[in-house]
Write a protein that holds these residues in place. Structure first.
Motif, PDB file in Angstrom:
ATOM      1  N   SER A 154      -1.368   6.914   0.716  1.00 41.76           N
ATOM      2  CA  SER A 154      -0.195   6.992   1.591  1.00 41.76           C
ATOM      3  C   SER A 154       1.012   7.620   0.902  1.00 41.76           C
ATOM      4  N   LYS A 155       1.054   7.603  -0.430  1.00 40.40           N
ATOM      5  CA  LYS A 155       2.205   8.119  -1.183  1.00 40.40           C
ATOM      6  C   LYS A 155       2.257   9.638  -1.221  1.00 40.40           C
ATOM      7  N   PHE A 156       1.135  10.291  -0.975  1.00 40.90           N
ATOM      8  CA  PHE A 156       1.019  11.733  -1.213  1.00 40.90           C
ATOM      9  C   PHE A 156       0.894  12.458   0.128  1.00 40.90           C
ATOM     10  N   PRO A 157       1.898  13.246   0.518  1.00 43.39           N
ATOM     11  CA  PRO A 157       1.903  13.870   1.848  1.00 43.39           C
ATOM     12  C   PRO A 157       0.645  14.669   2.156  1.00 43.39           C
ATOM     13  N   GLY A 158       0.115  15.386   1.152  1.00 46.97           N
ATOM     14  CA  GLY A 158      -1.079  16.185   1.385  1.00 46.97           C
ATOM     15  C   GLY A 158      -2.339  15.358   1.564  1.00 46.97           C
ATOM     16  N   LEU A 159      -2.265  14.078   1.194  1.00 47.16           N
ATOM     17  CA  LEU A 159      -3.391  13.165   1.416  1.00 47.16           C
ATOM     18  C   LEU A 159      -3.173  12.324   2.667  1.00 47.16           C
ATOM     19  N   SER A 160      -1.972  11.782   2.833  1.00 48.91           N
ATOM     20  CA  SER A 160      -1.729  10.880   3.957  1.00 48.91           C
ATOM     21  C   SER A 160      -1.920  11.573   5.297  1.00 48.91           C
ATOM     22  N   GLU A 161      -1.730  12.887   5.344  1.00 50.28           N
ATOM     23  CA  GLU A 161      -1.885  13.615   6.600  1.00 50.28           C
ATOM     24  C   GLU A 161      -3.344  13.690   7.056  1.00 50.28           C
ATOM     25  N   ARG A 162      -4.270  13.357   6.146  1.00 52.67           N
ATOM     26  CA  ARG A 162      -5.691  13.423   6.465  1.00 52.67           C
ATOM     27  C   ARG A 162      -6.429  12.131   6.088  1.00 52.67           C
ATOM     28  N   ALA A 163      -5.697  11.078   5.710  1.00 59.95           N
ATOM     29  CA  ALA A 163      -6.315   9.881   5.133  1.00 59.95           C
ATOM     30  C   ALA A 163      -6.383   8.712   6.099  1.00 59.95           C
ATOM     31  N   VAL A 164      -7.506   7.989   6.013  1.00 60.62           N
ATOM     32  CA  VAL A 164      -7.632   6.655   6.586  1.00 60.62           C
ATOM     33  C   VAL A 164      -7.594   5.696   5.402  1.00 60.62           C
ATOM     34  N   VAL A 165      -6.560   4.866   5.327  1.00 61.46           N
ATOM     35  CA  VAL A 165      -6.373   3.947   4.206  1.00 61.46           C
ATOM     36  C   VAL A 165      -6.743   2.544   4.665  1.00 61.46           C
ATOM     37  N   CYS A 166      -7.677   1.911   3.944  1.00 61.71           N
ATOM     38  CA  CYS A 166      -8.200   0.603   4.336  1.00 61.71           C
ATOM     39  C   CYS A 166      -7.743  -0.464   3.348  1.00 61.71           C
ATOM     40  N   ALA A 167      -7.380  -1.639   3.881  1.00 60.24           N
ATOM     41  CA  ALA A 167      -6.863  -2.728   3.054  1.00 60.24           C
ATOM     42  C   ALA A 167      -7.430  -4.057   3.539  1.00 60.24           C
ATOM     43  N   SER A 168      -7.247  -5.095   2.711  1.00 60.13           N
ATOM     44  CA  SER A 168      -7.868  -6.393   2.992  1.00 60.13           C
ATOM     45  C   SER A 168      -6.908  -7.535   2.698  1.00 60.13           C
ATOM     46  N   PHE A 169      -6.652  -8.376   3.688  1.00 61.11           N
ATOM     47  CA  PHE A 169      -5.913  -9.604   3.438  1.00 61.11           C
ATOM     48  C   PHE A 169      -6.779 -10.611   2.686  1.00 61.11           C
ATOM     49  N   ILE A 197      -8.605   2.523 -12.260  1.00 62.11           N
ATOM     50  CA  ILE A 197      -7.707   2.963 -11.192  1.00 62.11           C
ATOM     51  C   ILE A 197      -7.552   4.476 -11.255  1.00 62.11           C
ATOM     52  N   LEU A 198      -7.228   5.072 -10.126  1.00 69.96           N
ATOM     53  CA  LEU A 198      -6.909   6.492 -10.093  1.00 69.96           C
ATOM     54  C   LEU A 198      -5.437   6.672 -10.432  1.00 69.96           C
ATOM     55  N   SER A 199      -5.148   7.667 -11.256  1.00 69.88           N
ATOM     56  CA  SER A 199      -3.780   7.938 -11.702  1.00 69.88           C
ATOM     57  C   SER A 199      -3.072   8.855 -10.711  1.00 69.88           C
ATOM     58  N   GLU A 200      -1.774   9.027 -10.916  1.00 72.81           N
ATOM     59  CA  GLU A 200      -1.015   9.985 -10.112  1.00 72.81           C
ATOM     60  C   GLU A 200      -1.601  11.388 -10.274  1.00 72.81           C
ATOM     61  N   GLU A 201      -1.998  11.736 -11.482  1.00 69.90           N
ATOM     62  CA  GLU A 201      -2.611  13.049 -11.711  1.00 69.90           C
ATOM     63  C   GLU A 201      -3.909  13.190 -10.940  1.00 69.90           C
ATOM     64  N   ASP A 202      -4.723  12.117 -10.906  1.00 70.64           N
ATOM     65  CA  ASP A 202      -5.956  12.146 -10.123  1.00 70.64           C
ATOM     66  C   ASP A 202      -5.655  12.444  -8.659  1.00 70.64           C
ATOM     67  N   MET A 203      -4.683  11.755  -8.112  1.00 75.79           N
ATOM     68  CA  MET A 203      -4.382  11.915  -6.692  1.00 75.79           C
ATOM     69  C   MET A 203      -3.837  13.308  -6.393  1.00 75.79           C
ATOM     70  N   LYS A 204      -3.061  13.863  -7.314  1.00 75.05           N
ATOM     71  CA  LYS A 204      -2.548  15.216  -7.115  1.00 75.05           C
ATOM     72  C   LYS A 204      -3.664  16.247  -7.225  1.00 75.05           C
ATOM     73  N   ASN A 205      -4.626  16.006  -8.109  1.00 74.70           N
ATOM     74  CA  ASN A 205      -5.799  16.884  -8.178  1.00 74.70           C
ATOM     75  C   ASN A 205      -6.558  16.866  -6.859  1.00 74.70           C
ATOM     76  N   LEU A 206      -6.745  15.664  -6.314  1.00 70.63           N
ATOM     77  CA  LEU A 206      -7.445  15.536  -5.037  1.00 70.63           C
ATOM     78  C   LEU A 206      -6.653  16.207  -3.926  1.00 70.63           C
ATOM     79  N   GLU A 207      -5.356  16.028  -3.933  1.00 69.61           N
ATOM     80  CA  GLU A 207      -4.489  16.653  -2.937  1.00 69.61           C
ATOM     81  C   GLU A 207      -4.651  18.173  -2.957  1.00 69.61           C
ATOM     82  N   GLN A 208      -4.717  18.734  -4.156  1.00 65.98           N
ATOM     83  CA  GLN A 208      -4.868  20.184  -4.287  1.00 65.98           C
ATOM     84  C   GLN A 208      -6.237  20.644  -3.797  1.00 65.98           C
ATOM     85  N   ILE A 209      -7.272  19.872  -4.127  1.00 69.98           N
ATOM     86  CA  ILE A 209      -8.636  20.235  -3.717  1.00 69.98           C
ATOM     87  C   ILE A 209      -8.776  20.243  -2.195  1.00 69.98           C
ATOM     88  N   LEU A 210      -8.153  19.273  -1.542  1.00 67.82           N
ATOM     89  CA  LEU A 210      -8.323  19.133  -0.093  1.00 67.82           C
ATOM     90  C   LEU A 210      -7.376  20.016   0.711  1.00 67.82           C
TER      91      LEU A 210
END
Length: 385
Positions: free
Chosen positions: A219-234, A179-192
């Protein structure tokens, strides 16, 4: 017989049958236990099936709205708000799709033009790269590091060019169970930050997280959700992959482009299933109790093979477990997987087929979304190797 049309050019000339089709085919041929393809061999909840029947009997058998039944859209939006503290508009920022793969396809097709680059972290689900190529894009592949499959964010940052249009992430991750950690997602947020890069976040196993960890949705990270398409599966969530129902959420400016592709591919998806899901997910325990359910499956499987010669790190998410077989043989993983089916009656997925240059860590992927009896029979085989 010669074909009538001789100048047909394939858009995917190098594509061969998927490893899932090959291994499941071999499992059928050799009457093997199939822990290769990612589907449960137990039934979905009878309550949910009864809700589908009720919807059919109530006449919900014609086209629903293109982007989904209103009640279901609202329930999904409420779920996301409660879990990830992100408010999407149920009218303009969600689409119900024919499984998550169709959501992924529509998102890539909506935004990728010839010459655009898309960063893909390997190993990766096998629909990403063909869809990118169909649309004239160029997959830019980055290998996850080591046997624990960590992201090197410096490498990701260096791979970004003026042509980079999208980056694809998958958490919890198939096939590795990481899984990606909170730190991973914040790193990605900063990069993008400050770029025009779209994030495509494949989160189909969001409710299968183990050992007290939390899913870090884009969806949890404002800097990602503003540019993200999040896909899910029932289908992945509720043990009914054959129903092929999923969804994606995204800001309105992105979703309106996805709608254009969605309308000319499937237009709308299974109406009675949507009605049933809308009623079913009103009770959060139906998805919140899945993590302990699958963790129990994972722990049973690992306890059963504790005396085997396989080594492993327990899966952090999904219903997949990687096992390292290097103490048994140094054969490549494809050869070992084939022998395991033919000689021992057990099917698994070799991980190298998802890696750059078929990098081989001597690992096989096993699906533990199976009955206890099936896992016990599989473990008995593994302990004899």
């Amino acid at each position: 017989m010669m074909p009538v049309l001789r100048n047909i050019s394939s858009k995917l000339p190098d594509t061969t049958p998927s490893i899932f089709s090959l291994m499941s085919g071999m499992a059928n041929e050799y009457n093997a236990i199939n822990l290769s393809q990612g589907f449960p061999n137990f039934e979905t909840d009878k309550k949910l099936k009864d809700l589908v029947t009720k919807a059919m009997n109530n006449g919900y058998n014609q086209y629903p709205p293109s982007h989904g039944v209103e009640e279901l859209r609202e329930e999904i939006i409420n779920k996301i708000a409660n879990l990830y503290d992100k408010e999407y508009d149920p009218e303009t920022e969600i689409t119900l799709t024919a499984g998550a793969t169709q959501a992924l396809y529509c998102a890539i097709t909506a935004f990728i033009h010839p010459g655009d680059e898309v960063i893909v972290l390997k190993p990766a689900y096998d629909s990403y790269e063909p869809t990118i190529r169909i649309n004239g894009g160029k997959p830019v592949l980055i290998q996850l590091k080591g046997e624990d499959y960590k992201v090197d964010w410096n490498e990701v940052n260096k791979a970004i060019t003026p042509r980079t249009r999208m980056i694809v992430i998958n958490t919890p991750h198939n096939p590795t169970g990481t899984i990606l950690s909170e730190e991973d997602m914040k790193n990605l947020e900063q990069i993008l930050d400050g770029t025009d890069i779209i994030l495509l976040s494949d989160e189909v196993y969001e409710h299968l997280i183990f050992d007290g960890k939390e899913h870090q949705s884009a969806s949890k990270f404002p800097g990602l959700s503003e540019r993200a398409v999040v896909c899910a599966s029932f289908g992945k969530t509720f043990h009914n992959t054959g129903w092929k129902t999923g969804y994606c959420v995204a800001p309105e400016y992105l979703m309106k482009e996805i709608w254009k592709v969605h309308e000319v591919t499937v237009f709308s998806v299974n109406h009675p299933m949507q009605r049933a899901y809308a009623e079913y997910i009103k009770k959060p325990e139906h998805y919140l109790e899945l993590s302990p359910f699958y963790q129990k499956k994972r722990d049973l499987f690992l306890n059963l093979i504790e005396q085997s010669r396989f080594s492993y790190t327990p899966s952090s998410g999904t219903y997949f477990q990687l096992l390292n077989y290097s103490e048994i043989t140094q054969e490549n993983d494809v050869t070992f997987a084939e022998k395991l089916v033919k000689e021992n009656g057990l099917a698994a997925i070799p991980v190298s087929v998802f890696n750059i240059d078929q990098k081989d860590h001597k690992q096989l992927r096993f699906c533990f979304a199976k009955t206890d009896e099936t896992l016990e029979r599989a473990a008995e085989i593994l302990c004899k190797l």
